[in-house]
Enzyme design. Structure first.
Site, PDB file in Angstrom:
ATOM      1  N   ARG A   1       0.846  -1.186   0.000  1.00 46.46           N
ATOM      2  CA  ARG A   1       0.000   0.000   0.000  1.00 46.46           C
ATOM      3  C   ARG A   1       0.885   1.240   0.000  1.00 46.46           C
ATOM      4  O   ARG A   1       1.921   1.276   0.671  1.00 46.46           O
ATOM      5  CB  ARG A   1      -0.923   0.043   1.240  1.00 46.46           C
TER       6      ARG A   1
ATOM      7  N   GLU B   1      -2.377   7.938  -6.308  1.00 48.04           N
ATOM      8  CA  GLU B   1      -2.395   7.189  -7.567  1.00 48.04           C
ATOM      9  C   GLU B   1      -3.480   7.749  -8.481  1.00 48.04           C
ATOM     10  O   GLU B   1      -4.593   8.012  -8.016  1.00 48.04           O
ATOM     11  CB  GLU B   1      -2.639   5.696  -7.295  1.00 48.04           C
TER      12      GLU B   1
ATOM     13  N   HIS C   1       0.879  -0.015 -10.076  1.00 51.60           N
ATOM     14  CA  HIS C   1       0.002  -0.861  -9.251  1.00 51.60           C
ATOM     15  C   HIS C   1      -0.418  -2.130 -10.016  1.00 51.60           C
ATOM     16  O   HIS C   1      -1.590  -2.391 -10.247  1.00 51.60           O
ATOM     17  CB  HIS C   1      -1.244  -0.085  -8.811  1.00 51.60           C
TER      18      HIS C   1
END
Length: 526
Positions: free
Chosen positions: A229, A258, A277
């Site tokens: 994370r 993000e 990601h």
């Protein structure tokens, strides 16, 4: 039964639902009023991260049985509202474990051998063979922060490749760590020992900015990998540490913001590898989470256990009013006990005395575990807490006794690190008024709630007055005080309900007084 799917999932999941005889409706465009109309007659809703399942959505779906999240994160689902409406919320936390672990391993090798950097140079026409001197991982030490599902999978893979493992995780037993080949240690020791550090913990208030400038400095010459994370590592400090040569390199798949902003300092440092990601972005992972979610929807329709349900389970309607007040009491006792222990939990015991011992108390025990594990994972609740205990090798025992000394019913949560144990006992006054009545053998009458401080001190005049003065000096208002002692002139324990957080500086000043043995600040709200 009608299943509404509002975010794309793998066809394998849809086939599971159809094969079970249920209708599947896909609607990937609806939002706002259109979504409310679409969900009005649905019996199940399957989403990913794109659909916001708000209280309004749940209120618009009177026949909804379950919301399935094809993935792990449920920030887009109002779980409290779902519980209010009797709707199960379930996710698929294991479907992408292997994918995330493999990406972590790939990023570890990529940063240790400068693979992306060398690739770019060669694509640009430069044969830069002499510019890159890599690091072999065999024989090096891997530091793991968080030995949950993904952390354990990474440990297995890199242990088999010849790395030594050291891990920081206050909520896993030493026995389980040994099974994985890892030595447990405190965070500073892990940082000081590790050649490569990998992060596998959720983002919580406890873990936010856990790894900052000071922590990175302890890893001189090492590598940092984070595929868990964003927000756990201070990205500015990480960029500086790599740029200045404090670290040899870093590899990140997740970020505090993000998509990663164009002005992020991470993008300007050659030895920082970044990916957008991609941890769960494999065909197998997407199929796994789709099938897992679909199977849970079918189980809910069949009134069978939903393995990854995230909200409280149901129980017999007639028994629930008798048990309900003890659910929160047990959770609170667990929260207090684990904060007083303040070390790695090896075992948890939940015992029941009196009338409550006659009831079905499975949900109460689960709630006690929820309180113990609350600092551990952002999703811990009465449903998944027993499973978390099992995964982490923590022994859980439950006992009942029909007679309760002094009380009609008594619930005790005892936590132990293998050497020290802390027991917190609670009961209900007047049917639904919770009280903590014993802490570590001391008889108290404390109201559990908000912020608390527990102090151990010698039983002599002036100590409580001194504590009050110091608390006042640091702007902490005492709302209530509950004092207990074993023998006159021996050791006393006092529980203070306070209106503000007790700062470390205040506790340090208190403990500097030889009459005060120990103080512990406890928060029951977060």
């Amino acid at each position: 039964m009608k299943v509404l799917v509002t975010d794309p999932i793998a066809d394998a999941g849809l086939d599971v639902i159809r094969d079970a005889g249920h209708e599947v409706v896909t609607d990937y465009e609806s939002e706002g009023e259109e979504l409310l109309e679409a969900v009005a007659d649905a019996n199940a809703l399957i989403v990913r991260s794109g659909t916001e399942v708000t209280r309004e959505v749940l209120e618009a779906a009177p026949d909804l049985v379950i919301v399935g999240r094809a993935g792990i994160g449920v920030d887009n689902i109002d779980i409290d509202a779902a519980t209010d409406h009797g709707v199960i919320v379930a996710n698929a936390p294991e479907g992408n474990v292997r994918a995330a672990a493999e990406h972590t391993v790939a990023m570890t090798f990529a940063t240790a051998r400068s693979i992306p950097q060398a690739h770019v140079r060669l694509k640009d026409g430069e044969w830069a063979k002499g510019a890159f001197l890599g690091t072999e991982l065999n024989g090096k030490t891997l530091g793991i922060v968080g030995l949950g599902r993904v952390g354990q999978e990474v440990a297995k893979k890199l242990d088999s490749l010849g790395m030594d493992l050291v891990a920081f995780d206050p909520y896993i037993s030493e026995e389980r760590a040994e099974q994985l080949g890892a030595d447990l240690a405190e965070l500073d020791e892990v940082l000081d020992t590790a050649d490569v550090l990998t992060i596998h913990t959720p983002l919580t208030p406890e873990t936010e900015d856990m790894i900052g400038e000071a922590e990175l400095a302890e890893m001189e010459g090492g590598y940092v990998v984070n595929c868990a994370r964003g927000g756990i590592i201070d990205e500015d400090a990480l960029a500086d540490a790599v740029e200045d040569g404090v670290l040899a390199g870093a590899a990140l798949d997740v970020f505090a913001e993000e998509p990663l902003p164009e002005d992020s300092p991470l993008l300007d440092v050659e030895d920082v590898i970044v990916t957008p990601h991609l941890g769960a972005s494999t065909e197998a992972a997407q199929e796994n989470v789709a099938v897992s979610t679909a199977e849970q929807v079918v189980a809910a329709f069949n009134e069978e256990p939903v393995m990854n349900a995230l909200n409280a389970p149901s129980m017999d309607e007639s028994a629930f009013p008798r048990v309900e007040p003890y659910i929160h009491l047990a959770e609170t006792a667990g929260k207090i006990a684990v904060q007083l222990l303040d070390s790695r939990v090896e075992s948890v015991e939940v015992s029941y005395e009196g009338d409550i011992a006659e009831e079905d108390i499975e949900i109460v025990t689960a709630s006690a575990l929820k309180g113990v594990f609350k600092p551990l994972e952002w999703q811990v609740n009465a449903v998944n807490a027993p499973r978390i205990a099992e995964e982490r090798g923590i022994d859980v025992t439950e006992s009942k006794r029909r007679q309760a000394e002094d009380f009609q019913s008594l619930v005790t949560v005892t936590v132990s690190d293998g050497e020290t144990e802390i027991a917190v006992c609670g009961t209900l006054f007047a049917g639904d008024d919770p009280r903590i009545v014993r802490i570590d053998g001391y008889r108290v009458d404390a109201i559990p709630g908000g912020k608390m401080m527990v102090a151990r001190n010698t039983d002599e005049p002036g100590v409580i007055g001194h504590i009050g003065s110091v608390m006042g000096e640091f702007g902490v208002n005492i709302a209530g005080m509950f004092n207990a002692r074993e023998v006159h002139g021996g050791e006393a324990l006092t529980v203070y309900n306070v209106d503000q957080e007790v700062p470390d500086e205040a506790r340090e000043k208190l403990e500097a007084d030889e009459r005060i043995i120990e103080t512990k600040y406890i928060s029951l709200n977060g």
